[in-house]
Design a protein around this motif. Structure first.
Motif, short mmCIF file in Angstrom:
data_model
loop_
_atom_site.label_atom_id
_atom_site.label_comp_id
_atom_site.label_asym_id
_atom_site.label_seq_id
_atom_site.Cartn_x
_atom_site.Cartn_y
_atom_site.Cartn_z
N LEU A 421 0.82 -1.20 0.00
CA LEU A 421 0.00 0.00 0.00
C LEU A 421 0.86 1.26 0.00
CD1 LEU A 421 -3.03 -0.75 2.34
CD2 LEU A 421 -2.97 -0.62 -0.14
N GLU A 422 2.00 1.19 0.70
CA GLU A 422 2.87 2.37 0.76
C GLU A 422 3.39 2.70 -0.64
OE1 GLU A 422 6.40 4.17 3.63
OE2 GLU A 422 5.87 2.03 3.73
N ALA A 423 3.68 1.68 -1.41
CA ALA A 423 4.14 1.90 -2.78
C ALA A 423 3.04 2.57 -3.61
CB ALA A 423 4.55 0.58 -3.41
N ALA A 424 1.80 2.11 -3.43
CA ALA A 424 0.68 2.70 -4.16
C ALA A 424 0.45 4.15 -3.76
CB ALA A 424 -0.59 1.88 -3.93
N VAL A 425 0.57 4.43 -2.46
CA VAL A 425 0.39 5.80 -1.96
C VAL A 425 1.47 6.72 -2.53
CG1 VAL A 425 0.48 7.27 0.10
CG2 VAL A 425 -0.82 5.11 0.15
N ASP A 426 2.72 6.24 -2.51
CA ASP A 426 3.83 7.04 -3.02
C ASP A 426 3.63 7.35 -4.51
OD1 ASP A 426 5.04 7.11 -0.56
OD2 ASP A 426 6.40 5.42 -0.99
N ALA A 427 3.15 6.36 -5.25
CA ALA A 427 2.96 6.56 -6.69
C ALA A 427 1.89 7.61 -6.96
CB ALA A 427 2.58 5.23 -7.34
N VAL A 428 0.80 7.57 -6.21
CA VAL A 428 -0.28 8.54 -6.41
C VAL A 428 0.17 9.94 -6.03
CG1 VAL A 428 -2.54 9.27 -5.53
CG2 VAL A 428 -2.17 6.90 -6.20
N VAL A 467 -5.04 3.01 4.16
CA VAL A 467 -4.74 4.05 3.18
C VAL A 467 -4.79 5.42 3.83
CG1 VAL A 467 -5.61 5.23 1.13
CG2 VAL A 467 -5.43 2.74 1.14
N ASN A 468 -5.82 5.67 4.62
CA ASN A 468 -5.95 6.97 5.27
C ASN A 468 -4.81 7.22 6.26
OD1 ASN A 468 -8.64 8.64 4.80
ND2 ASN A 468 -9.17 6.48 4.59
N GLU A 469 -4.40 6.18 6.96
CA GLU A 469 -3.28 6.33 7.89
C GLU A 469 -1.99 6.68 7.16
OE1 GLU A 469 -2.69 2.97 10.41
OE2 GLU A 469 -4.80 2.87 11.04
N LEU A 470 -1.70 5.99 6.08
CA LEU A 470 -0.48 6.23 5.33
C LEU A 470 -0.47 7.63 4.69
CD1 LEU A 470 -0.06 2.74 3.61
CD2 LEU A 470 1.41 3.72 5.37
N LEU A 471 -1.63 8.04 4.16
CA LEU A 471 -1.74 9.37 3.57
C LEU A 471 -1.50 10.45 4.62
CD1 LEU A 471 -4.76 8.97 1.13
CD2 LEU A 471 -2.42 9.61 0.50
N ALA A 472 -2.09 10.26 5.80
CA ALA A 472 -1.92 11.24 6.88
C ALA A 472 -0.46 11.38 7.28
CB ALA A 472 -2.78 10.84 8.07
#
Length: 476
Positions: A421-428, A467-472
């Motif tokens: 998920l961290e990889a997906a968040v970084d990509a976005v 996802v919300n945690e990683l984005l925050a």
């Protein structure tokens, strides 16, 4: 309409769910070929004698017990005399002066308030046959399959003051009948039929106005529309200084009007007298006590329990208990270990939607209570998201497949691996630098945009909470 108060009483005919007719052994099956289920008794041949169906008596008494009526220890059958082609004896066996049940009531919910509707009487009677008119043949036919089918007529007090109260009362009565298992409640097939007596009186006046009886009401919607039309029709007559005529009127659903059928008969027009072929019906206290002990938990009691014990809202409890099959389904989901509110939400939204679209009863749908409970647990355990669960619900409903097996086979399990998920968040975030800068500048509503992009990139399988945690963390 504010000048007038509407007064409505309702007569309901409920066909009892017995295998045979009330005074003979012919079948009560619906849909058989015309005049297939007919014998000398129900066709009115001279010299034959009726024999009372004991199961019909039990069912009638149980309806009386369920509606707080007094069940009379002695009741008498009477002959109601009138001529019609579908009534070969020229009289209908009914009850008049001494019915089986009297003086009950039903409490209904209308706009969040409880309304008590009195029941004057419940009596047993036989149904008439059916006239079939063929314009093509220029002939009329008579089908006696329905003749002598057992009915109870439930006569209300004139306690209702508008169509909404009438519909609520009828739904409550139908629910009780179906919960008891004594009537299938099918309005289209005529198992549950009603006539409404409607009158208006000036506000503040005590005596009732002249009533019109409305017939041909074979759905709750038709009941509502017919009464609304009749209220307007009578108000127009009174406003013009005219007099409302006591009559029977038919409702034309296509035109949404009522039309005069005949003058309304009074009881003396039928020349009631005790039927000499049937002895008075006697019921002892032990039999009534046994029947009362056999009553199931009725809709009102079940609704109250759902509110008090399960914490459901009055609305949720009302929807879930409207049909016994639906309430049974709900309780089976609870028994599988699901929280009441979650089960209620899934049943009222997803399940009822699919049932209505497919015309399938909850008890007949392939998605069993255990399967629905399994789907809810997959969401609770984070295996799939609520969005995915709703997307796959129609297919699970149609196939009856085990939700866990379906999710595994389709590779729909939720991504909860932090690294992935961290990889997906970084990509976005890398692909949307302007939005990142705007978010950090105070436009916090962009969080939804980022979540949406990540869900899109992961085909809806990302764990939304993670996802919300990683984005925050990454956006600061």
């Amino acid at each position: 309409m504010a000048r007038y108060e509407t007064v409505i009483g309702v007569e309901v005919h409920a066909q009892l769910k017995t295998e045979s007719k009330i005074f003979c052994s012919c079948s009560t099956r619906f849909g058989d070929a015309p005049n297939e289920n007919v014998c000398p008794v129900c066709s009115g041949m001279p010299g034959v004698l009726p024999v009372l169906n004991a199961k019909a008596v039990e069912y009638a008494a149980k309806m009386g017990l369920a509606t707080d009526c007094a069940v009379n220890p002695v009741s008498v059958f009477a002959r109601k005399n009138y001529f019609y082609p579908d009534l070969p004896k020229a009289y209908q066996i009914s009850q008049y002066e001494q019915p089986i049940c009297e003086h009950g009531h039903v409490d209904v919910l209308v706009d969040g308030r409880t309304k008590r509707v009195g029941i004057t009487r419940i009596h047993m009677e036989e149904d008439a046959g059916k006239n079939i008119h063929s314009a093509a043949d220029n002939l009329s036919y008579v089908d006696l399959n329905r003749a002598c089918v057992p009915l109870i007529e439930i006569v209300s007090e004139p306690d209702m003051r508008g169509p909404e109260e009438v519909v609520a009362y009828l739904k409550a009565l139908r629910a009780i009948l179906v919960y008891l298992g004594i009537c299938d409640g099918n309005m289209e097939e005529g198992s549950f039929r009603c006539d409404a007596n409607v009158s208006l009186r000036p506000v503040g006046q005590e005596p009732f106005g002249t009533r019109a009886e409305l017939k041909n009401l074979n759905s709750f919607r038709h009941v509502q529309k017919a009464i609304e039309y009749e209220m307007e029709r009578q108000a127009d007559i009174l406003d013009d200084g005219g007099t409302v005529v006591q009559e029977t009127r038919l409702y034309d659903a296509a035109k949404n009007v009522t039309a005069s059928m005949r003058a309304k008969e009074e009881a003396n027009d039928y020349r009631y007298f005790p039927d000499p072929d049937l002895v008075p019906l006697t019921l002892n206290a032990d039999t009534l006590a046994r029947w009362k002990g056999e009553l199931p938990e009725l809709p009102a009691a079940r609704r109250a329990r759902f509110v008090a014990a399960l914490g459901l809202s009055e609305y949720d409890a009302d929807v879930l208990t409207a049909e016994r099959a639906l309430a049974d389904y709900f309780e089976a989901v609870l028994a599988a270990g699901v929280e009441a509110k979650k089960a209620a939400n899934w049943i009222q939204t997803e399940l009822l939607c699919e049932c209505n679209q497919s015309g399938t009863a909850p008890t007949a749908c392939p998605l069993t209570p255990g399967h629905l409970a399994g789907l809810i647990k997959l969401v609770d355990d984070g295996v799939i998201s609520g969005k995915i669960a709703k997307q796959i619900f129609p297919e699970l409903f149609a196939s009856g497949e085990q939700p866990a097996d379906y999710v595994r086979a389709k590779g729909l399990a939720q991504i909860s691996d932090t690294g992935a998920l961290e990889a997906a968040v970084d990509a976005v975030l890398a692909a949307n630098p302007a939005e990142v800068e705007a978010y950090r500048g105070g436009k916090k509503k962009l969080m939804g945009f980022f979540v949406g992009q990540i869900m899109k990139a992961t085909k809806g399988q990302a764990n939304p909470g993670l996802v919300n945690e990683l984005l925050a963390q990454k956006l600061g």
